[in-house]
Design an enzyme around this catalytic site. Structure first.
Site, PDB file in Angstrom:
ATOM      1  N   THR A  40      -1.467 -13.420   6.183  1.00  0.00           N
ATOM      2  CA  THR A  40      -2.493 -14.408   5.824  1.00  0.00           C
ATOM      3  C   THR A  40      -1.844 -15.708   5.350  1.00  0.00           C
ATOM      4  O   THR A  40      -2.299 -16.811   5.679  1.00  0.00           O
ATOM      5  CB  THR A  40      -3.371 -13.843   4.689  1.00  0.00           C
ATOM      6  OG1 THR A  40      -3.926 -12.615   5.137  1.00  0.00           O
ATOM      7  CG2 THR A  40      -4.473 -14.804   4.292  1.00  0.00           C
ATOM      8  N   ASP A  53       1.757  -3.937  -1.824  1.00  0.00           N
ATOM      9  CA  ASP A  53       3.189  -3.676  -1.603  1.00  0.00           C
ATOM     10  C   ASP A  53       4.090  -4.475  -2.544  1.00  0.00           C
ATOM     11  O   ASP A  53       5.260  -4.152  -2.685  1.00  0.00           O
ATOM     12  CB  ASP A  53       3.571  -4.022  -0.159  1.00  0.00           C
ATOM     13  CG  ASP A  53       2.907  -3.111   0.855  1.00  0.00           C
ATOM     14  OD1 ASP A  53       2.235  -2.163   0.441  1.00  0.00           O
ATOM     15  OD2 ASP A  53       3.055  -3.369   2.063  1.00  0.00           O
ATOM     16  N   ARG A  76       7.736  24.887  -4.037  1.00  0.00           N
ATOM     17  CA  ARG A  76       7.819  24.076  -2.813  1.00  0.00           C
ATOM     18  C   ARG A  76       8.524  22.740  -3.040  1.00  0.00           C
ATOM     19  O   ARG A  76       8.602  22.264  -4.175  1.00  0.00           O
ATOM     20  CB  ARG A  76       6.409  23.758  -2.309  1.00  0.00           C
ATOM     21  CG  ARG A  76       5.768  24.907  -1.607  1.00  0.00           C
ATOM     22  CD  ARG A  76       4.352  24.569  -1.216  1.00  0.00           C
ATOM     23  NE  ARG A  76       3.796  25.645  -0.396  1.00  0.00           N
ATOM     24  CZ  ARG A  76       2.507  25.875  -0.235  1.00  0.00           C
ATOM     25  NH1 ARG A  76       1.614  25.126  -0.856  1.00  0.00           N
ATOM     26  NH2 ARG A  76       2.097  26.851   0.540  1.00  0.00           N
ATOM     27  N   MET A 127       2.476   3.923   0.343  1.00  0.00           N
ATOM     28  CA  MET A 127       2.523   2.720   1.177  1.00  0.00           C
ATOM     29  C   MET A 127       3.765   1.894   0.852  1.00  0.00           C
ATOM     30  O   MET A 127       4.393   2.064  -0.196  1.00  0.00           O
ATOM     31  CB  MET A 127       1.243   1.926   1.034  1.00  0.00           C
ATOM     32  CG  MET A 127       0.106   2.538   1.842  1.00  0.00           C
ATOM     33  SD  MET A 127      -1.351   1.496   1.879  1.00  0.00           S
ATOM     34  CE  MET A 127      -2.320   2.342   3.137  1.00  0.00           C
TER      35      MET A 127
HETATM   36  O1  F6P Z   1       0.325  -4.395   3.534  1.00  0.00           O
HETATM   37  C1  F6P Z   1      -0.532  -3.646   2.785  1.00  0.00           C
HETATM   38  C2  F6P Z   1      -0.708  -2.288   3.382  1.00  0.00           C
HETATM   39  O2  F6P Z   1      -1.536  -1.581   2.502  1.00  0.00           O
HETATM   40  C3  F6P Z   1       0.606  -1.556   3.650  1.00  0.00           C
HETATM   41  O3  F6P Z   1       1.153  -0.962   2.537  1.00  0.00           O
HETATM   42  C4  F6P Z   1       0.216  -0.591   4.720  1.00  0.00           C
HETATM   43  O4  F6P Z   1       1.290  -0.225   5.547  1.00  0.00           O
HETATM   44  C5  F6P Z   1      -0.771  -1.367   5.499  1.00  0.00           C
HETATM   45  O5  F6P Z   1      -1.364  -2.302   4.625  1.00  0.00           O
HETATM   46  C6  F6P Z   1      -1.816  -0.489   6.139  1.00  0.00           C
HETATM   47  O6  F6P Z   1      -2.617  -1.274   6.935  1.00  0.00           O
HETATM   48  P1  F6P Z   1      -3.910  -0.750   7.678  1.00  0.00           P
HETATM   49  O7  F6P Z   1      -4.982  -0.578   6.660  1.00  0.00           O
HETATM   50  O8  F6P Z   1      -4.232  -1.825   8.656  1.00  0.00           O
HETATM   51  O9  F6P Z   1      -3.553   0.553   8.302  1.00  0.00           O
END
Ligand code: F6P
Length: 341
Positions: free
Chosen positions: A105, A127, A162, A169
Site C-alpha cells: 500500500t 508483521d 509431542r 505469520m
Molecule cells: O502482511 C500481513 C500478512 O498478515 C502476512 O503476515 C501474511 O503472510 C499475509 O498478510 C496473508 O495474506 P492473505 O490474507 O492475503 O492470505
C-alpha cells in the site's frame, strides 16, 4: 479541508481505530469533511466511497477488521489507474488522501504521490516489518494472540509427549515468531532471516527429550526456510499479486522432525486468527495517535510522507523511506532469544 481515507492490503487490528481518530480530529477539531473509499485503492479507482461522520465511526475503536473493507490491487492496475484516481480526487474536491496500509500500500501511495496526489500514509502490518517506524499497530495484538495459543498448546503437547510446530505469520520477517516464542518460552524459533539447519534444529529439540523433558514447542514464521539442500522442501510459487505462496513450513518440519527424532509431531497453523478480532490497548493507542498525526500532517501540507513512531514520539517520514527496506530481525535479537528458548 476534504479528506479521503482508505484501508488497503491484509487487514490488521487497529485499522478502525485510525479511521475513527482521523474523523474525530478532522471533523471535531478542524471542521473538515471526511469520506472513506471502499475496499482500498479499488474504491479510489472506481470512485466508490461513503461519507464518514461521527455517527459512522461510533463504537468502532475496539472492533477488528476495517469498516471500509480492504483489498489488494495489482501494481500494474494501479499504474494504469493514476489518471482515473486523479480525476476522482478532483471531482470530489479532496485536499488530502490518507491510505492506511503495509508495504504494498505504501509503495502504491508513493506512486500516486510522485504523480502529484496529496498523500499522507499511515503504516500498518501485523508483521512489524516496516523499517521507517519503530512499531506498527497490529503487531502487539498478533503477538498476544500467538502467545496465548502457545501457552495453551504446551499443555496438550506435554500430555501427549509431542513436538508441536506452530506456524505464525511473517512472510519476510520473524518478529511475531521471535516475540511470541520468547514470551511463551518456546523451545526453538525459526525465522525467514536465518535459514535453519535441520540437523541443528533436530539436535536442539532432541536434547530436550534426552534431558527428560516430555514435549517441545517449535515456533516457525511462515516464511522460514531450511538452508538450501539440507532437507526436502516444497516452495509454493507466487500469487497474482507477485506475493510468495507458502507450502507449509509447519507441516514439512513436523514430518521431518518426527522422522529424525522418533517422536510424534504435529503442525499447528495459527493463520488469520492472529489478525482477527479486537486490538490490544497498545495497538488502539498507537493507531489513534497515527490517525491524529496524519490529519495534522495533512493540514501542514506535509504530503508524500507517512506517520511513524520514533521512540515515544510520532513523526512523519518520506514515503520513499517507508518502502526502501524491510525491518528484519537482527542477528543480535535472535541470539538474545536463543539462550532462553
Ligand atoms: O502482511 C500481513 C500478512 O498478515 C502476512 O503476515 C501474511 O503472510 C499475509 O498478510 C496473508 O495474506 P492473505 O490474507 O492475503 O492470505
Amino acid at each position: 479541508m476534504r479528506i479521503g481515507v482508505l484501508t488497503s492490503g491484509g487487514d490488521c487490528p487497529g485499522l478502525n481505530a485510525v479511521i475513527r481518530s482521523v474523523v474525530h480530529r478532522a471533523v471535531v477539531d478542524h471542521g473538515d469533511e471526511v469520506i472513506g473509499f471502499r475496499d482500498g485503492w479499488k474504491g479510489l479507482l472506481d470512485g466508490d466511497y461513503l461519507k464518514l461522520d461521527l455517527d459512522a465511526v461510533a463504537g468502532i475503536l475496539a472492533r477488528g477488521g476495517t469498516i471500509l473493507g480492504s483489498s489488494r490491487v495489482r501494481p500494474e492496475h494501479l499504474r494504469d489507474g493514476v489518471e482515473r484516481a486523479r480525476g476522482h480526487v478532483a471531482d470530489l474536491g479532496l485536499d488530502a488522501i490518507i491510505p492506511i496500509g503495509g508495504e504494498g500500500t505504501l509503495k502504491a501511495a508513493r506512486l500516486l504521490s510522485d504523480n502529484g496526489l496529496p498523500i499522507v500514509g499511515v503504516p500498518k502490518t501485523i508483521d512489524n516489518d516496516i523499517a521507517a517506524t519503530d512499531v506498527t499497530f497490529g503487531f502487539d495484538t498478533a503477538v498476544t494472540v500467538a502467545t496465548e495459543a502457545l501457552d495453551r498448546l504446551k499443555t496438550t503437547a506435554e500430555s501427549h509427549q509431542r513436538v508441536l510446530i506452530v506456524e505464525v505469520m511473517g512472510r519476510h520477517t520473524g518478529w511475531i515468531a521471535l516475540h511470541s516464542g520468547t514470551a511463551a518460552g518456546a523451545h526453538a524459533v525459526v525465522v525467514p532471516e536465518r535459514p535453519f539447519d535441520i540437523e541443528e534444529l533436530a539436535a536442539q529439540v532432541g536434547a530436550r527429550f534426552s534431558a527428560g523433558k516430555r514435549f517441545a514447542i517449535v515456533v516457525a514464521a511462515e516464511g522460514a526456510k531450511p538452508r538450501p539442500g539440507t532437507m526436502r522442501f516444497d516452495e509454493g510459487g507466487t500469487d497474482v499479486y507477485g506475493h510468495e505462496r507458502f507450502a507449509g513450513i509447519a507441516r514439512q518440519l513436523s514430518l521431518e522432525l518426527e522422522r529424525r527424532l522418533g517422536k510424534e509431531a504435529r503442525p499447528v497453523i495459527l493463520g488469520h486468527v492472529q489478525r482477527g478480532g479486537t486490538p490490544t490497548p497498545y495497538d488502539r493507542v498507537l493507531a489513534t495517535r497515527f490517525g491524529w498525526h496524519a490529519v495534522e500532517a495533512a493540514h501542514r501540507g506535509e504530503f508524500g510522507r507517512m506517520t511513524a513512531l520514533r521512540g515515544t514520539e510520532i513523526v512523519t517520514v518520506p514515503l520513499a523511506d517507508a518502502v526502501e527496506r524491510l525491518k528484519t530481525v537482527p542477528a543480535q535479537r535472535f541470539a538474545e532469544a536463543q539462550c532462553v528458548l
